[in-house]
Write an enzyme that holds these catalytic residues in place. Sequence first.
Site, PDB file in Angstrom:
ATOM      1  N   ASP A 151       0.850  -1.184   0.000  1.00  0.00           N
ATOM      2  CA  ASP A 151       0.000   0.000   0.000  1.00  0.00           C
ATOM      3  C   ASP A 151       0.887   1.235   0.000  1.00  0.00           C
ATOM      4  O   ASP A 151       1.972   1.236   0.597  1.00  0.00           O
ATOM      5  CB  ASP A 151      -0.902   0.054   1.232  1.00  0.00           C
ATOM      6  CG  ASP A 151      -2.109  -0.861   1.125  1.00  0.00           C
ATOM      7  OD1 ASP A 151      -2.246  -1.581   0.118  1.00  0.00           O
ATOM      8  OD2 ASP A 151      -2.925  -0.862   2.061  1.00  0.00           O
TER       9      ASP A 151
ATOM     10  N   ASP B  84      -6.985  -5.654   7.691  1.00  0.00           N
ATOM     11  CA  ASP B  84      -5.607  -5.489   7.235  1.00  0.00           C
ATOM     12  C   ASP B  84      -4.648  -5.659   8.400  1.00  0.00           C
ATOM     13  O   ASP B  84      -4.888  -5.152   9.503  1.00  0.00           O
ATOM     14  CB  ASP B  84      -5.394  -4.099   6.624  1.00  0.00           C
ATOM     15  CG  ASP B  84      -5.895  -3.997   5.196  1.00  0.00           C
ATOM     16  OD1 ASP B  84      -6.130  -5.041   4.564  1.00  0.00           O
ATOM     17  OD2 ASP B  84      -6.031  -2.862   4.705  1.00  0.00           O
TER      18      ASP B  84
END
Length: 147
Positions: free
Chosen positions: A91, A120
Site C-alpha cells: 500500500d 488489514d
Amino acid sequence: MTDQVSPTSTEADNIATVEKFLFSLRGPDLDTAGELIDENIVYQNVGFPTIRGRQRTLKVFKALDRPSFAFDVAIHRTAGDGAVVLNERTDVLAFGPVRLQFWVCGVFEVHDGRITLWRDYFDQFDFAKAMIRGLAGAVIPALRPTL
C-alpha cells in the site's frame, strides 16, 4: 512440486470484487468502492479501532479525498477459499511529497458480491521505516520509494 489449484468461479468472482474495490480507492472512485462493500461491513486495521458500516468506512476515505493525498496499491499474491479472499500487497499513502510505502496482508469476506469484512495486518516497525523513508524522500527525491 505442488499442484496448482484454480479457484472456483465464485472464488474468482470474490477475488475480482476485492481487486476492483482496492483499485477503486486509487481514483478515488468512492462510488464504486461504496457499491462493493456491504451496508454492515466490518473494517479493521489491526491495532486501530474497528469501523462498522458502509457510511463510516466511506467517511474515512472521503476525509482523505483531497489533492494533497493519494493512495496506490500493488497486489502481489491473492488466494480465495469460498467467501474468504487473502492478499499480500504493498500500500502507498502519499501526503504531498511524503510517500509511505509498506507491506500489508489483507483478509476479506465477500458475500453476494459485497465485501462484509476487511481486515488489514501490517508490521508497525515496517510502517515506521516507511515514514522515515517517506520523510527523507520528501527532502531528497532520489530516496522516494516507487512501486
